[in-house]
Design a protein around this motif. Structure first.
Motif, PDB file in Angstrom:
ATOM      1  N   SER A 297       0.819  -1.217   0.000  1.00  0.00           N
ATOM      2  CA  SER A 297       0.000   0.000   0.000  1.00  0.00           C
ATOM      3  C   SER A 297       0.853   1.267   0.000  1.00  0.00           C
ATOM      4  CB  SER A 297      -0.926   0.014   1.224  1.00  0.00           C
ATOM      5  OG  SER A 297      -0.174   0.019   2.433  1.00  0.00           O
TER       6      SER A 297
ATOM      7  N   SER B 260       1.034   1.622  -3.804  1.00  0.00           N
ATOM      8  CA  SER B 260      -0.235   1.803  -4.515  1.00  0.00           C
ATOM      9  C   SER B 260      -0.918   3.126  -4.181  1.00  0.00           C
ATOM     10  CB  SER B 260      -1.181   0.642  -4.187  1.00  0.00           C
ATOM     11  OG  SER B 260      -1.481   0.590  -2.810  1.00  0.00           O
ATOM     12  N   ARG B 261      -0.631   3.703  -3.044  1.00  0.00           N
ATOM     13  CA  ARG B 261      -1.300   4.953  -2.637  1.00  0.00           C
ATOM     14  C   ARG B 261      -0.988   6.102  -3.591  1.00  0.00           C
ATOM     15  NH1 ARG B 261       1.083   5.688   3.133  1.00  0.00           N
ATOM     16  NH2 ARG B 261      -0.361   7.451   3.208  1.00  0.00           N
TER      17      ARG B 261
ATOM     18  N   SER C 149      -7.823   1.784  -4.709  1.00  0.00           N
ATOM     19  CA  SER C 149      -6.633   1.764  -3.862  1.00  0.00           C
ATOM     20  C   SER C 149      -5.337   1.886  -4.660  1.00  0.00           C
ATOM     21  CB  SER C 149      -6.591   0.466  -3.054  1.00  0.00           C
ATOM     22  OG  SER C 149      -6.418  -0.650  -3.912  1.00  0.00           O
TER      23      SER C 149
ATOM     24  N   SER D  28      -4.028  -0.628  -6.212  1.00  0.00           N
ATOM     25  CA  SER D  28      -3.360  -1.930  -6.160  1.00  0.00           C
ATOM     26  C   SER D  28      -3.433  -2.680  -7.481  1.00  0.00           C
ATOM     27  CB  SER D  28      -3.960  -2.791  -5.048  1.00  0.00           C
ATOM     28  OG  SER D  28      -5.338  -3.034  -5.289  1.00  0.00           O
TER      29      SER D  28
END
Length: 233
Positions: free
Chosen positions: A128, A131-132, A155, A157
């Motif tokens: 994360s 991916s953020r 997200s 992702s």
């Protein structure tokens, strides 16, 4: 600092515990012309420092952490090609986006499907922290290549990029198989925006207050009289 516009590809070979020999496959002059000791070169999106220059390549330092946290260690297995770009010079064209060469983490190819005008490549991201920074229509560097996120989930992702045939053919993207890892770097501007938004509702720190006092002593409002008094009018 780089642009994400790859100039050529090369191969990696470890010559000591921390030194890598980077050999250019072709168009070596695009990398070696003007190259000096201490210069930076993007190798699959990882910023490495040149410690020796050779006729068809260069030697660079790479820490164990760099090899572990990026794909460079894997690229030495089977001489997998790596994308190469010299650092951005003052006055050069900025055709991609600002790429630092500081990889955020890894992504993994899900699929690559050709359509009439491009290759639609889908990737997944497990971390994360990476991916953020992936947003629809935002910039991302994949193995050092400046690309635009065509679509992604909320997200970040899972995301997709559309790669033109020239970029696909002239970089190592064409050699990727589903499940292969790639180096990812999110847009540095997004990281600063995130920090400013996160800290925006907190009281000013002493350092910020001091800076404001230097800019406008005593908290005075900036007016035409203030500007005239300080020589701006």
């Amino acid at each position: 600092m780089f642009t994400g516009l790859i100039q050529t590809t090369g191969t990696l070979q470890r010559i000591s515990g921390h030194e890598l020999l980077v050999q250019c496959d072709r168009w070596a002059e695009r990398i070696l012309t003007g190259l000096e000791l201490g210069d930076s070169v993007s190798v699959d999106g990882v910023c490495l420092t040149v410690v020796q220059i050779r006729s068809n390549g260069f030697v660079a330092d790479a820490s164990p952490e760099t090899l572990e946290r990026s794909t460079l260690g894997r690229s030495m297995v089977g001489n997998r090609p790596v994308n190469l770009e010299p650092s951005l010079r003052v006055g050069s064209k900025l055709g991609g986006h600002f790429v630092t060469g500081h990889v955020d983490g890894l992504g993994y190819l899900e699929s690559a499907v050709a359509d009439a005008t491009s290759w639609q490549m889908r990737f997944r991201v497990a971390d994360s922290k990476v991916s953020r920074y992936i947003v629809s229509k935002g910039s991302i560097a994949i193995n050092g290549i400046s690309l635009t996120v065509a679509d992604c989930n909320a997200s970040g992702s899972e995301f997709m990029v559309a790669v033109i045939p020239l970029t696909y053919a002239e970089t190592n993207l064409s050699l990727l198989q589903p499940g292969d890892a790639v180096n990812l770097e999110g847009d540095v501007l997004g990281k600063y925006v995130e920090k400013f938004l996160r800290l925006g509702d907190r009281p000013h720190s002493d350092s910020v207050a001091q800076l404001e006092d230097l800019l406008v002593p005593g908290g005075m409002a900036v007016s035409s009289d203030f500007l005239a008094e300080h020589g701006y009018l």
